[in-house]
Design a protein around this motif. Structure first.
Motif, PDB file in Angstrom:
ATOM      1  N   VAL A  80       0.843  -1.203   0.000  1.00 46.77           N
ATOM      2  CA  VAL A  80       0.000   0.000   0.000  1.00 46.77           C
ATOM      3  C   VAL A  80       0.877   1.252   0.000  1.00 46.77           C
ATOM      4  CG1 VAL A  80      -1.800   1.252   1.247  1.00 46.77           C
ATOM      5  CG2 VAL A  80      -1.846  -1.257   1.172  1.00 46.77           C
ATOM      6  N   ALA A  81       1.991   1.199   0.719  1.00 47.87           N
ATOM      7  CA  ALA A  81       2.905   2.339   0.769  1.00 47.87           C
ATOM      8  C   ALA A  81       3.437   2.688  -0.611  1.00 47.87           C
ATOM      9  CB  ALA A  81       4.058   2.030   1.720  1.00 47.87           C
ATOM     10  N   VAL A  82       3.623   1.675  -1.447  1.00 50.80           N
ATOM     11  CA  VAL A  82       4.069   1.916  -2.826  1.00 50.80           C
ATOM     12  C   VAL A  82       3.111   2.875  -3.539  1.00 50.80           C
ATOM     13  CG1 VAL A  82       4.155   0.822  -5.106  1.00 50.80           C
ATOM     14  CG2 VAL A  82       5.438  -0.159  -3.233  1.00 50.80           C
ATOM     15  N   VAL A  83       1.824   2.602  -3.431  1.00 52.09           N
ATOM     16  CA  VAL A  83       0.828   3.413  -4.134  1.00 52.09           C
ATOM     17  C   VAL A  83       0.774   4.816  -3.552  1.00 52.09           C
ATOM     18  CG1 VAL A  83      -1.605   3.605  -4.750  1.00 52.09           C
ATOM     19  CG2 VAL A  83      -0.488   1.361  -4.766  1.00 52.09           C
ATOM     20  N   LYS A  84       0.847   4.937  -2.230  1.00 56.93           N
ATOM     21  CA  LYS A  84       0.812   6.265  -1.615  1.00 56.93           C
ATOM     22  C   LYS A  84       2.038   7.084  -2.017  1.00 56.93           C
ATOM     23  CE  LYS A  84      -2.202   4.926   2.189  1.00 56.93           C
ATOM     24  NZ  LYS A  84      -2.447   4.900   3.647  1.00 56.93           N
ATOM     25  N   GLY A  85       3.191   6.430  -2.081  1.00 56.36           N
ATOM     26  CA  GLY A  85       4.378   7.123  -2.558  1.00 56.36           C
ATOM     27  C   GLY A  85       4.243   7.542  -4.006  1.00 56.36           C
ATOM     28  N   ALA A  86       3.656   6.671  -4.820  1.00 60.01           N
ATOM     29  CA  ALA A  86       3.462   6.994  -6.237  1.00 60.01           C
ATOM     30  C   ALA A  86       2.557   8.208  -6.413  1.00 60.01           C
ATOM     31  CB  ALA A  86       2.888   5.784  -6.964  1.00 60.01           C
ATOM     32  N   LEU A  87       1.486   8.261  -5.629  1.00 62.46           N
ATOM     33  CA  LEU A  87       0.566   9.402  -5.722  1.00 62.46           C
ATOM     34  C   LEU A  87       1.261  10.701  -5.328  1.00 62.46           C
ATOM     35  CD1 LEU A  87      -2.675   7.801  -4.249  1.00 62.46           C
ATOM     36  CD2 LEU A  87      -2.229   8.396  -6.633  1.00 62.46           C
ATOM     37  N   ASN A  95      17.763  -1.400 -16.792  1.00 64.42           N
ATOM     38  CA  ASN A  95      16.728  -0.871 -15.910  1.00 64.42           C
ATOM     39  C   ASN A  95      17.396  -0.207 -14.714  1.00 64.42           C
ATOM     40  OD1 ASN A  95      14.441  -2.111 -17.303  1.00 64.42           O
ATOM     41  ND2 ASN A  95      15.158  -4.052 -16.456  1.00 64.42           N
ATOM     42  N   LEU A  96      16.842   0.893 -14.247  1.00 63.10           N
ATOM     43  CA  LEU A  96      17.216   1.451 -12.954  1.00 63.10           C
ATOM     44  C   LEU A  96      16.489   0.636 -11.888  1.00 63.10           C
ATOM     45  CD1 LEU A  96      16.606   5.042 -14.188  1.00 63.10           C
ATOM     46  CD2 LEU A  96      18.868   4.220 -13.502  1.00 63.10           C
ATOM     47  N   VAL A  97      17.206   0.085 -10.923  1.00 62.90           N
ATOM     48  CA  VAL A  97      16.601  -0.848  -9.967  1.00 62.90           C
ATOM     49  C   VAL A  97      16.882  -0.399  -8.541  1.00 62.90           C
ATOM     50  CG1 VAL A  97      16.385  -3.252  -9.252  1.00 62.90           C
ATOM     51  CG2 VAL A  97      16.965  -2.718 -11.632  1.00 62.90           C
ATOM     52  N   LEU A  98      15.808  -0.219  -7.762  1.00 58.91           N
ATOM     53  CA  LEU A  98      15.890   0.206  -6.362  1.00 58.91           C
ATOM     54  C   LEU A  98      15.340  -0.893  -5.469  1.00 58.91           C
ATOM     55  CD1 LEU A  98      14.459   3.767  -6.998  1.00 58.91           C
ATOM     56  CD2 LEU A  98      16.843   3.242  -6.525  1.00 58.91           C
ATOM     57  N   ALA A  99      16.012  -1.135  -4.329  1.00 55.38           N
ATOM     58  CA  ALA A  99      15.641  -2.246  -3.456  1.00 55.38           C
ATOM     59  C   ALA A  99      15.275  -1.736  -2.064  1.00 55.38           C
ATOM     60  CB  ALA A  99      16.790  -3.251  -3.368  1.00 55.38           C
ATOM     61  N   PRO A 100      13.990  -1.547  -1.767  1.00 53.35           N
ATOM     62  CA  PRO A 100      13.586  -1.094  -0.425  1.00 53.35           C
ATOM     63  C   PRO A 100      13.748  -2.187   0.620  1.00 53.35           C
ATOM     64  CG  PRO A 100      11.663  -1.558  -1.782  1.00 53.35           C
ATOM     65  CD  PRO A 100      12.852  -1.704  -2.679  1.00 53.35           C
ATOM     66  N   ALA A 101      13.991  -1.746   1.871  1.00 52.87           N
ATOM     67  CA  ALA A 101      14.140  -2.683   2.981  1.00 52.87           C
ATOM     68  C   ALA A 101      13.160  -2.394   4.104  1.00 52.87           C
ATOM     69  CB  ALA A 101      15.572  -2.648   3.516  1.00 52.87           C
ATOM     70  N   SER A 102      12.179  -1.534   3.862  1.00 51.53           N
ATOM     71  CA  SER A 102      11.196  -1.201   4.880  1.00 51.53           C
ATOM     72  C   SER A 102       9.941  -0.671   4.194  1.00 51.53           C
ATOM     73  CB  SER A 102      11.738  -0.141   5.839  1.00 51.53           C
ATOM     74  OG  SER A 102      11.938   1.083   5.158  1.00 51.53           O
ATOM     75  N   VAL A 103       8.863  -0.562   4.955  1.00 48.55           N
ATOM     76  CA  VAL A 103       7.639   0.028   4.423  1.00 48.55           C
ATOM     77  C   VAL A 103       7.880   1.488   4.068  1.00 48.55           C
ATOM     78  CG1 VAL A 103       5.279   0.702   5.018  1.00 48.55           C
ATOM     79  CG2 VAL A 103       6.115  -1.595   5.600  1.00 48.55           C
ATOM     80  N   GLN A 104       8.633   2.198   4.917  1.00 50.61           N
ATOM     81  CA  GLN A 104       8.944   3.599   4.631  1.00 50.61           C
ATOM     82  C   GLN A 104       9.665   3.729   3.290  1.00 50.61           C
ATOM     83  OE1 GLN A 104       8.023   6.194   6.742  1.00 50.61           O
ATOM     84  NE2 GLN A 104       8.662   7.563   5.108  1.00 50.61           N
ATOM     85  N   GLU A 105      10.608   2.838   3.042  1.00 45.88           N
ATOM     86  CA  GLU A 105      11.336   2.897   1.771  1.00 45.88           C
ATOM     87  C   GLU A 105      10.485   2.447   0.596  1.00 45.88           C
ATOM     88  OE1 GLU A 105      16.060   2.655   2.865  1.00 45.88           O
ATOM     89  OE2 GLU A 105      15.114   0.883   2.010  1.00 45.88           O
ATOM     90  N   MET A 106       9.485   1.634   0.834  1.00 42.32           N
ATOM     91  CA  MET A 106       8.582   1.281  -0.267  1.00 42.32           C
ATOM     92  C   MET A 106       7.943   2.542  -0.840  1.00 42.32           C
ATOM     93  SD  MET A 106       8.402  -2.012  -1.068  1.00 42.32           S
ATOM     94  CE  MET A 106       6.831  -2.799  -1.432  1.00 42.32           C
ATOM     95  N   ALA A 107       7.612   3.489   0.039  1.00 41.20           N
ATOM     96  CA  ALA A 107       7.059   4.764  -0.427  1.00 41.20           C
ATOM     97  C   ALA A 107       8.148   5.668  -0.980  1.00 41.20           C
ATOM     98  CB  ALA A 107       6.311   5.464   0.707  1.00 41.20           C
TER      99      ALA A 107
END
Length: 350
Positions: A9-16, A134-146
């Motif tokens: 869900v954090a992914v979508v909120k960050g995207a918005l 591809n540019l590739v990012l690897a989150p390690a937390s919910v905060q980083e997912m956003a």
């Protein structure tokens, strides 16, 4: 606003917050909550959500929205990502920015729906056909997912290239506190976009260059921007590395377990440090090479059979001994399991 939030869900909120206004995708475990959240939130911001009939259709819808200059994203997991590979190559060839989220599950084939990190090659090494990255990012937390999703949109626009947020099933499904702050969206002007207006009538978005010299010139231009990204965009995190004698390397959920193991090792007098790549491409090779000063050996831990391990070996180029420990099938090593690996290597070195 501080809230308890699931990684997907954090992914979508960050995207918005990054100005994403279009999502095209197909649900797949363990990424389905991304599509569900996009369907809920995007219409509330005047955006577009479409559940495509397949991942093949979804990535081509992304191509269309990106060509119109819209910040657009999709998300999937391993089998769906495989279906998207041709479209990702088309996006890279046409220099179209977009964000793709891959919440990795066990594989190959249908595998299972437990977390793994087996999509590293498919995303970091290209996956689709042709010379592209591809540019590739690897989150390690919910905060980083956003936060890394927001960064992915900026990098995608900066380099006119697909950016991938590569998370494992654990990070996508876990719930943690998330702090969101409104930010001003400063998206670059896209003079190349095709918007169906008289002003953009002359614009052409395509990846086809039938003349060999034309295609070679285009690929050299792509290569030049990838070299710029390798110079400017590597990101990593260090933890207790200032006097480390053993360096452990991991990303995603593995880095979380390794961090706890490092704290336990330090409490017991063992000088262990953690290096966490945040960008998997460009891989932070220079930062890793700098972090091994004073280190006697390096241990790479992954939920795979050693995919990132190859990039660590390339970065260190034989300067230090590099060992590997991996779990697959959806199994995640425990702190005690990884601590035992450190003890075994210390004993073997005596």
């Amino acid at each position: 606003m501080r809230q308890l939030c699931k990684g997907n869900v954090a992914v979508v909120k960050g995207a918005l917050l990054a100005g994403c206004r279009a999502y095209y995708g197909y649900p797949i475990t363990p990424a389905s909550e991304i599509a569900e959240s996009a369907a809920l939130y995007l219409p509330q911001t005047g955006g577009t959500f479409v559940q495509a009939e397949s991942e093949v259709a979804a990535i081509n819808m992304v191509y269309g929205a990106a060509a119109a200059g819209i910040r657009v994203m999709t998300a999937s997991s391993g089998p769906g990502l495989s279906l998207m590979q041709e479209g990702i190559s088309y996006l890279a060839g046409a220099e179209l920015p977009c964000v793709i989220v891959d919440v990795m599950r066990g594989g190959p084939g249908l595998g299972n729906i437990a977390p793994e990190q087996g999509d590293y090659f498919a995303t970091v090494k290209g996956g689709g056909h042709g010379n592209y990255r591809n540019l590739v990012l690897a989150p390690a937390s919910v905060q980083e997912m956003a936060e890394l999703t927001m960064l992915a949109f900026d990098l995608a626009d900066k380099y006119r290239n697909p950016a991938i947020v590569l998370a494992d099933g654990f990070i996508g499904q876990m719930m943690e506190p998330l702090v969101l702050e409104y930010r001003e969206i400063v998206a670059p002007e896209k003079l190349w976009a095709v918007r169906g207006t008289p002003e953009t009538r002359a614009n052409l978005v395509s990846s086809i260059y039938l003349e060999p010299d034309d295609l070679e010139a285009h690929e050299r231009e792509l290569e030049a921007k990838y070299l710029r990204a390798q110079r400017d965009e590597p990101r990593s995190e260090l933890f207790r590395t200032e006097d480390a004698e053993i360096l452990v390397v991991g990303y995603g959920i593995v880095s979380r377990v390794l961090r706890s193991m490092v704290e336990q090792a330090r409490a017991n007098g063992l000088k262990v440090g953690l290096f966490r790549p945040i960008t998997l491409w460009p891989f932070p090779s220079r930062q890793l090479a700098k972090a091994i000063a004073g280190v006697s050996q390096v241990l790479v831990v992954e939920l795979s059979n050693g995919q990132m391990f190859e990039d660590v070996q390339l970065a260190l180029n034989g300067k230090k001994r590099v060992d590997f420990y991996g779990r697959v099938g959806g199994n995640v090593p425990s702190v005690e399991e990884l601590y035992a690996q450190i003890e075994d290597r210390i004993a073997a070195a005596v």
